[in-house]
Write a protein that holds these residues in place. Structure first.
Motif, mmCIF file in Angstrom:
data_model
loop_
_atom_site.group_PDB
_atom_site.id
_atom_site.type_symbol
_atom_site.label_atom_id
_atom_site.label_comp_id
_atom_site.label_asym_id
_atom_site.label_seq_id
_atom_site.Cartn_x
_atom_site.Cartn_y
_atom_site.Cartn_z
ATOM 1 N N ARG A 259 0.822 -1.158 0.017
ATOM 2 C CA ARG A 259 0.078 0.037 0.013
ATOM 3 C C ARG A 259 0.970 1.258 -0.118
ATOM 4 O O ARG A 259 1.879 1.177 0.588
ATOM 5 N N ASN A 260 0.236 2.286 -0.607
ATOM 6 C CA ASN A 260 1.113 3.445 -0.444
ATOM 7 C C ASN A 260 1.167 3.955 1.212
ATOM 8 O O ASN A 260 0.179 4.077 1.761
ATOM 9 N N ARG A 286 5.085 11.985 -0.772
ATOM 10 C CA ARG A 286 3.950 12.191 0.320
ATOM 11 C C ARG A 286 4.217 12.342 1.676
ATOM 12 O O ARG A 286 3.549 12.932 2.536
ATOM 13 N N GLY A 290 2.571 15.440 1.136
ATOM 14 C CA GLY A 290 1.245 14.829 0.979
ATOM 15 C C GLY A 290 0.061 15.738 1.667
ATOM 16 O O GLY A 290 0.485 16.725 2.768
ATOM 17 N N TYR A 292 -3.080 14.886 3.890
ATOM 18 C CA TYR A 292 -4.062 13.897 4.290
ATOM 19 C C TYR A 292 -4.806 14.579 5.829
ATOM 20 O O TYR A 292 -4.082 15.199 6.690
ATOM 21 N N ASN A 414 0.457 15.766 7.146
ATOM 22 C CA ASN A 414 1.097 14.728 6.406
ATOM 23 C C ASN A 414 2.275 14.129 7.446
ATOM 24 O O ASN A 414 2.406 14.630 8.673
ATOM 25 N N VAL A 488 -11.657 8.470 4.561
ATOM 26 C CA VAL A 488 -11.399 9.122 3.059
ATOM 27 C C VAL A 488 -12.572 9.348 2.589
ATOM 28 O O VAL A 488 -12.880 10.499 2.007
ATOM 29 N N GLU A 492 -14.031 4.066 0.193
ATOM 30 C CA GLU A 492 -12.605 3.513 0.520
ATOM 31 C C GLU A 492 -12.272 3.226 2.085
ATOM 32 O O GLU A 492 -12.762 3.863 2.873
ATOM 33 N N ASN A 495 -7.540 5.533 6.026
ATOM 34 C CA ASN A 495 -6.144 5.629 6.258
ATOM 35 C C ASN A 495 -5.605 5.225 7.688
ATOM 36 O O ASN A 495 -6.492 5.673 8.392
ATOM 37 N N TRP A 497 -3.065 5.462 10.846
ATOM 38 C CA TRP A 497 -1.796 6.609 11.323
ATOM 39 C C TRP A 497 -1.418 6.157 12.740
ATOM 40 O O TRP A 497 -1.901 5.450 13.518
ATOM 41 N N GLU A 512 -2.001 4.592 3.269
ATOM 42 C CA GLU A 512 -3.320 4.570 2.724
ATOM 43 C C GLU A 512 -4.107 3.504 2.673
ATOM 44 O O GLU A 512 -3.404 2.403 2.346
ATOM 45 N N GLN A 513 -5.449 3.419 3.161
ATOM 46 C CA GLN A 513 -6.315 2.464 3.128
ATOM 47 C C GLN A 513 -5.876 1.422 4.016
ATOM 48 O O GLN A 513 -6.284 0.009 3.963
#
Length: 537
Positions: A259-260, A286, A290, A292, A414, A488, A492, A495, A497, A512-513
């Motif tokens: 994943r990103n 990112r 990025g 977010y 970010n 998000v 989806e 995210n 963290w 991400e995701q």
């Protein structure tokens, strides 16, 4: 970048400027020139029209690559043709742009026409300098009085120019201890090396003045694509730590699941960036640029705002129901609930509804002011590479204010920002993150009271030992952390963290995701902190 050399003093008689009007070269049919024709002002060269026309014709032939025609206008055609061709072609000058000034005449009858040369060096940039075309009248006709100095003031029988192009390999960049950061061991850095070296990814080169006999360099006339003041071949030193950077790249490769994702590690005491990594390693950075929603990691800032005005203490009871409706229904991760919970418990379990219920304790602008004043978020940062420095807009309504309490709505950050937020919470003092030791700092912030810092540190430690960041509990050291889950869209996955601090290092990671912070970002930071058990010096 160009450098205009200092003119050498002439031994000829003093010159008098006739006019100050600048004119451009013009091409007439067959390459011939006549005073007063075309775009030239008849008055500007009224005293020496034929001389001015011959100088312009010479310069125009040179700029057009008609070296034989230009040379024929001089007192030494063979020599002139050879020098003009070798100078222009040898330095990869694609087409000179030569602009004349007004005629200068000395008391002895000598005439010169000054000109400005803009020399586009292929693939590098434009070299700009000034010189003069001397002219001599013989048998009623004007000729260019050939001399090497008319091509460039520093060209002579003893000195010539050499074009040096740096190879296309990445610029040399080193970590804080001088270790090279160029190579496969640091894949996230390779797209950023040119930026850190100050070359902006452009080709690099220079025009040197060299001795015709020894070949030794005696000066630099122009540099291209290099950071001002930086000598070619010298490594750019950064704040990065090679061990932390390698471990960060390895952690993302091993634990991101394709994943990103991105992470940043900074020193708490001064904001220096120790590692910055992205997965995938190519393309968009990112980690620093990025945008977010930070999710519940933002509760560090929200908690600070509440603690600063004594709206709560860690022991204040703030109930944590499953759901709370403020224009829309908000809920906790996995719809958890904790009746009779304290604020410490709400922080540890990342209770959204409890934090939202406290929104009336803060004014609409208060969280944004705390973010900017104490944490530097939204101020202009000069990191040393492009970065996005955060945004905390004033909520438009109660629903948006409720979302902002838990790092949603229009709040954007970010990993670089959240690593800095974590560092500030640990020390009480914001330090602008930097990746270059000489990065400029224009920020202005206020220190958090130590009572607030102590409460934040305790709650973040409890989040590791008893709360949602338990994934880090088996690691040695006094680690504090905060998880985050950021929505998000309805279509989806969230995210994930996680931010953490240990010793003198603060880290932040987003996946991400990733669904949850503990489940996605947790293994990445666990891998990183296991690989680098010691703080960098």
């Amino acid at each position: 970048m160009t450098h205009t050399p200092v003119r050498r003093r002439s031994t000829r008689a003093p010159l008098k400027a006739v006019t100050a009007t600048a004119v451009s070269l013009a091409v007439l049919a067959g390459g011939a020139y006549a005073a007063g024709l075309g775009p030239f002002d008849r008055r500007s060269d009224a005293l020496d029209p034929a001389a001015a026309a011959q100088a312009r014709a010479f310069l125009d032939d040179w700029s057009a690559g008609r070296y034989d025609s230009a040379a024929a206008r001089t007192t030494h055609p063979a020599r002139a043709q050879d020098v003009l061709r070798s100078f222009t072609s040898g330095l990869d000058i694609e087409k000179p742009r030569l602009t004349t000034g007004s005629v200068e005449r000395a008391d002895d009858g000598t005439v010169r026409v000054p000109y400005t040369a803009k020399m586009p060096v292929k693939g590098l940039g434009t070299w700009t300098y000034t010189s003069r075309v001397p002219l001599r009248e013989a048998n009623g006709a004007w000729k260019v009085d050939w001399a090497l100095e008319l091509v460039h003031p520093h060209l002579s029988d003893k000195a010539k120019f050499r074009l040096e192009r740096e190879d296309t390999s990445p610029p040399e960049v080193a970590d804080r201890n001088g270790k090279s950061l160029v190579g496969d061991e640091y894949p996230s850095l390779q797209p950023l090396l040119a930026r850190m070296a100050g070359a902006d990814g452009k080709p690099r080169g220079a025009i040197r003045l060299v001795d015709r006999v020894t070949g030794q360099t005696s000066g630099t006339e122009a540099t291209f694509g290099m950071r001002p003041g930086k000598e070619s071949g010298r490594a750019t030193k950064t704040t990065l730590d090679a061990a932390w950077q390698a471990a960060a790249d390895q952690a993302l490769a091993a634990e991101s699941g394709g994943r990103n994702a991105s992470l940043v590690a900074v020193r708490i005491d001064n904001g220096e960036i120790l590692a910055l990594a992205n997965s995938p390693t190519t393309g968009f950075n990112r980690a620093a640029s990025g945008t977010y929603a930070p999710g519940s990691t933002w509760k560090i800032v929200t908690s600070s705002a509440l603690l600063l005005k004594n709206a709560v203490t860690p022991d204040t009871v703030v109930d944590c129901p499953k759901y709370l409706t403020v224009g829309k229904e908000f809920h906790n991760v996995e719809t958890s609930e904790f009746h009779g919970a304290t604020f410490r418990k709400d922080f540890m379990e990342s209770c959204n509804t409890a934090f939202i219920s406290l929104r009336g304790k803060l004014g609409d602008t208060e969280t944004g002011e705390v973010a900017r004043t104490y944490f530097g978020v939204g101020q202009e940062w000069h990191v040393g590479i492009p970065s996005y420095d955060g945004s905390v807009p004033v909520p438009k309504d109660e629903t948006e204010k409720a979302a902002a309490m838990i790092g949603q709505g229009r709040i954007q950050a970010n990993p670089l920002i959240m690593a800095s937020v974590t560092a500030t919470a640990a020390s009480g003092r914001f330090h602008q993150p930097t990746i270059l030791p000489d990065a400029e700092d224009r920020t202005s912030t206020t220190a958090l009271p130590q009572s607030v810092v102590a409460q934040l540190k305790t709650m973040m430690r409890d989040t590791v030992t008893e709360g949602t960041a338990h994934v880090l509990a088996d690691l040695p050291g006094d680690i504090g952390a905060k998880t985050g889950t950021a929505e998000v869209s309805e279509d989806e996955p969230n995210n994930g963290w996680l931010v953490a601090r240990r010793g003198n290092v603060a880290v932040a990671c987003v996946v991400e995701q990733g669904v949850t912070g503990g489940g996605s970002a947790g293994p990445i930071l666990h891998h990183l902190l296991s690989a680098v058990p010691e703080d960098p010096s």
